[in-house]
Structure formats: C-alpha cells, structure tokens
Design a protein around this motif. Sequence first.
Motif, short mmCIF file in Angstrom:
data_model
loop_
_atom_site.label_atom_id
_atom_site.label_comp_id
_atom_site.label_asym_id
_atom_site.label_seq_id
_atom_site.Cartn_x
_atom_site.Cartn_y
_atom_site.Cartn_z
N GLU A 152 0.50 -1.33 -0.43
CA GLU A 152 0.41 0.21 0.06
C GLU A 152 0.96 1.00 0.28
OE1 GLU A 152 -3.20 2.50 -0.58
OE2 GLU A 152 -3.10 -0.13 -0.29
N PRO A 153 1.14 1.80 -1.10
CA PRO A 153 1.61 3.12 -1.34
C PRO A 153 1.72 4.17 -0.23
CG PRO A 153 1.01 2.70 -3.16
CD PRO A 153 0.56 2.09 -2.37
N PRO A 202 0.19 7.94 0.85
CA PRO A 202 0.05 9.42 0.13
C PRO A 202 1.12 10.52 -0.45
CG PRO A 202 -1.76 8.64 2.01
CD PRO A 202 -0.21 7.50 2.51
N ASN A 203 0.87 10.58 -1.87
CA ASN A 203 1.81 11.86 -2.30
C ASN A 203 1.42 12.55 -2.76
OD1 ASN A 203 0.97 10.46 -4.59
ND2 ASN A 203 2.78 9.56 -4.61
N ARG A 204 1.95 13.34 -3.89
CA ARG A 204 1.65 14.49 -4.00
C ARG A 204 0.32 14.43 -5.08
NH1 ARG A 204 5.99 18.08 -6.86
NH2 ARG A 204 6.15 18.88 -4.75
N PHE A 205 0.93 13.36 -5.83
CA PHE A 205 -0.17 13.05 -6.80
C PHE A 205 -1.52 12.58 -6.10
CE2 PHE A 205 4.07 12.33 -8.62
CZ PHE A 205 3.32 13.60 -9.25
N SER A 206 -1.51 11.79 -5.27
CA SER A 206 -2.93 11.53 -4.49
C SER A 206 -4.03 12.53 -4.54
CB SER A 206 -2.58 10.80 -3.66
OG SER A 206 -1.07 9.74 -3.23
N ARG A 207 -3.27 13.63 -4.27
CA ARG A 207 -4.91 14.57 -4.49
C ARG A 207 -5.79 14.80 -5.40
NH1 ARG A 207 -0.29 18.59 -1.43
NH2 ARG A 207 0.10 19.14 -4.02
N THR A 208 -4.82 15.20 -6.73
CA THR A 208 -5.34 14.92 -8.09
C THR A 208 -6.04 13.66 -8.54
OG1 THR A 208 -3.05 14.70 -9.12
CG2 THR A 208 -3.99 16.95 -8.08
N TRP A 209 -5.59 13.07 -8.01
CA TRP A 209 -6.40 11.16 -8.72
C TRP A 209 -7.11 10.90 -8.17
CZ3 TRP A 209 -5.03 8.35 -12.75
CH2 TRP A 209 -5.46 7.24 -12.55
N SER A 210 -8.37 11.02 -9.56
CA SER A 210 -9.15 10.29 -9.15
C SER A 210 -10.31 8.90 -10.13
CB SER A 210 -10.76 11.16 -9.63
OG SER A 210 -10.13 11.35 -10.86
N GLU A 211 -10.38 7.56 -9.49
CA GLU A 211 -10.61 6.93 -10.39
C GLU A 211 -11.63 7.51 -11.87
OE1 GLU A 211 -9.52 3.52 -10.50
OE2 GLU A 211 -8.58 4.28 -8.62
#
Length: 160
Positions: free
Chosen positions: A82-83, A85-94
């Motif tokens: 389970e990685p 959270p990083n800076r890309f997690s905020r803007t990622w959506s399925e």
Amino acid sequence: MQGHGAAEVATRTTQAAVLVSVLLAASAHAQQPPDTPPVEPPPTVPGTPPANDDNVTTLGEVRAVKPEDEPLDLYRFKNPVEPAPNRFSRTWSEPPSVEQVSLSGGYLMMGINAALGAAGKGIHKLTGGPDQIQSAIARPPPELTEDQQQRALQNQDGPP
C-alpha cells in the motif's frame, strides 16, 4: 525587447499562408483515390477446381464442458503493498465507469464540462469573488422588548 517591423510581420504572414496552402494541398492529395488498375485474380491451374465459398471445411463434433463450481475472481488477490499518499494522490480520481460515461452524455460532453469547470475556476480565481459555497454564520438571537417577552410567556402558557 523591441517590436517587430512591418516587413518582418509580413514575412511571417506569408510563411503562414504558404504553410497552410501546402497542408491543404497535401490533405487533398491524400484523399484522392489511387490511380492503380484493379488487381485481377491469379489464373487457375488446369486440373484444380475453382476456388469458391462452398469448399469450406467444418469442425467436427464440439462438446460443452460443465463450468467450474467457483467462478474465476480476477480481484481475489489484493496488492500487499500500500503506497503512502504523495503529491499525486490529491488530484487522482478513478476513471469513470462505462455506465457513468453513458449517463453523463459521453466522453465529449464530459470533456466539455471539465473544460468549462476549469475555466470557471480560473475566472473565479482571477476575479477574487466570494466562494459559491460558504460556511454558515449564526446570527445572534433576536432581542425582545419587555412587552414582547410578556406576550411570549403568555402564549406559552396557553390561550388567554
């Protein structure tokens, strides 16, 4: 930085016009059908039957096999890593499902709506206006005069 001279602007305009005309000519040439003659079928060898669609070989007997008791679950193994959270997690959506895409009007409408939303956010940021959704601020309770307080107490007790 100095401005462009009239001759330099005219040269760039001429270059753009030549480029557009070349692109139009190339696209028109690409859309023309080829000038090659139609290909004739090869001659048949004497003594062989002509090829037709009636000489199709068929398969032998096919038997159905009973399916396994347990259906194959493609998601039975979960990723053990389970990685964080990083800076890309905020803007990622399925990505949307096929049903969500069809209910939203298709990919084109979803793209148009996303572009309009991004443009609206940009305009809102540029103008510095208030947010559309603001937190509620409670107002203080109303101050009643003595007469209003007496009337309220009488109405709570019941009709006169």
